[in-house]
Design an enzyme around this catalytic site. Structure first.
Site, mmCIF file in Angstrom:
data_model
loop_
_atom_site.group_PDB
_atom_site.id
_atom_site.type_symbol
_atom_site.label_atom_id
_atom_site.label_comp_id
_atom_site.label_asym_id
_atom_site.label_seq_id
_atom_site.Cartn_x
_atom_site.Cartn_y
_atom_site.Cartn_z
ATOM 1 N N CYS A 131 46.945 46.322 40.998
ATOM 2 C CA CYS A 131 46.407 47.536 40.368
ATOM 3 C C CYS A 131 47.360 48.705 40.548
ATOM 4 O O CYS A 131 47.435 49.293 41.632
ATOM 5 C CB CYS A 131 45.040 47.855 40.958
ATOM 6 N N CYS A 134 45.634 52.037 41.320
ATOM 7 C CA CYS A 134 45.185 52.157 42.710
ATOM 8 C C CYS A 134 46.360 52.379 43.660
ATOM 9 O O CYS A 134 46.289 53.206 44.560
ATOM 10 C CB CYS A 134 44.466 50.885 43.164
ATOM 11 N N ASP A 135 47.430 51.622 43.479
ATOM 12 C CA ASP A 135 48.458 51.546 44.514
ATOM 13 C C ASP A 135 49.822 52.118 44.123
ATOM 14 O O ASP A 135 50.713 52.224 44.975
ATOM 15 C CB ASP A 135 48.643 50.076 44.943
#
Ligand code: NAP
Length: 306
Positions: A131, A134-135
């Site tokens: 992701c 997200c990251d």
């Protein structure tokens, strides 16, 4: 008999349970034999509001579980083996026992597909991610790899190019599968390079990613590429196997919904990644769980009147 059965214990399932119980509905949460959803596989979560110092994925899920438990649902840590949405009330079978409810919220999520390498499993959350939203931020000014040639891979690569130093897309063929517009955007981006006809054989690093071993499938030649992150973007699999033939699914297996959370069966609602392949975020899944629960509550009230 329950008012609501919630199936699934990711951000959507726990939030649906909290809202259902707080609306005074007798609620059963079927949390699954492996509870907590995808966030259990994540390390730092920096984008869930309310945690200024970040929170570990498993800790966030434990907090959600405790919060849901506080409002008194029955919880089963087992998997649903069968559903019957033709019967009224609806029936959900868990560990051989049938449970009945007037409404059901499906929040079983979706799993990212992985390459299946032992090094990938070992370094997940330590440089290996599925992701970018997200990251990606953890790789500011670093070099990363994106694996895949579909829409997700092109979106991830383009998103990452705004944050990192350089992106290398490794694709197993010489032709991308992604839609033309997403291909063009990625191919034109000067920060994105492509390695064609190749696969990632091994992800390198002891405690964090330091590189990857790449194999050219046409020549058989292997090479190493230094980088600090590997984003695997080879597709997702919604967890809908047991719902096949019971609610409408799209071609990729996601639950088809209208008016936010309504499935093809009135009284059965879907929330989170099991229906949403666009956002796939903890915060959007939680919001979806809230909506599905409010929709279930309204359905029960309206049903009682008639
Ligand atoms: P996808 O279309 O199935 O593409 C997966 C990609 O990963 C393919 O290029 C495939 O290679 C590659 N791949 C699969 N398994 C692999 C493996 N084991 N090793 C190496 N490479 C592997 O998946 P997706 O990109 O997640 O898209 C899923 C659906 O969501 C699609 O319908 C897509 O259009 C949609 N979507 C749309 C958008 C958008 O419109 N903005 C964004 C994201 C997703 P091959 O090409 O060789 O098969």
């Amino acid at each position: 008999m329950y008012d609501v059965i919630v199936i699934g214990s990711g951000a959507a399932g726990y939030t649906a349970t909290i809202y259902s119980c707080r609306a005074g509905r007798r609620t059963l949460l079927v949390a699954g034999s492996v509870s907590g959803g995808q966030l259990m596989l994540t390390s730092d979560v920096e984008n869930f509001p309310g945690f200024p110092e970040a929170v570990l994925g498993p800790e966030l899920m434990e907090r959600m579980r405790k919060q849901a438990q506080r409002f008194g649902p029955d919880i089963l840590y087992d998997d649903v083996s069968q559903v019957d949405f033709r019967s009224k009330p609806f029936e959900v079978t868990v560990a051989g026992k049938k449970h009945q409810a007037r409404a059901v919220v499906i929040a079983t999520g979706a799993n990212a597909k992985w390459l299946g390498l032992p090094s990938e499993t070992r370094l997940r959350g330590k440089g290996v991610s599925s992701c970018a939203t997200c990251d990606g931020f953890f790789f500011k000014e670093k070099d990363v790899i994106v694996v895949g040639g579909g829409d997700t891979a092109m979106e991830e690569a383009t998103f990452l190019a705004n944050i990192v130093r350089g992106v290398t897309v490794v694709h197993r063929r010489e032709k991308l599968r992604a839609s033309q517009i997403l291909q063009d955007r990625a191919l034109k981006n000067p920060k994105i390079n492509f390695i064609w006809d190749s696969v990632v054989n091994e992800i390198l690093g002891d405690t964090k990613v330091t590189g990857a071993r790449i194999k050219n499938l046409k020549t058989g030649k292997e090479s190493s590429l230094k980088n600090e992150g590997v984003f695997v973007a080879i597709g997702y699999e919604p967890n809908t196997e047991i719902f096949k033939g019971h609610v409408e699914l799209d071609r990729a297996g996601y639950i088809v919904t209208k008016r936010e959370t309504e499935t093809s069966i009135p009284g059965v609602f879907a929330a989170g990644d099991v229906r949403d392949f666009r956002y796939r975020q903890a915060v959007t899944a939680a919001a979806d769980g809230c909506k599905a629960s409010m929709d279930a509550d309204r359905f029960i009230s309206e049903h009682q009147k008639s």
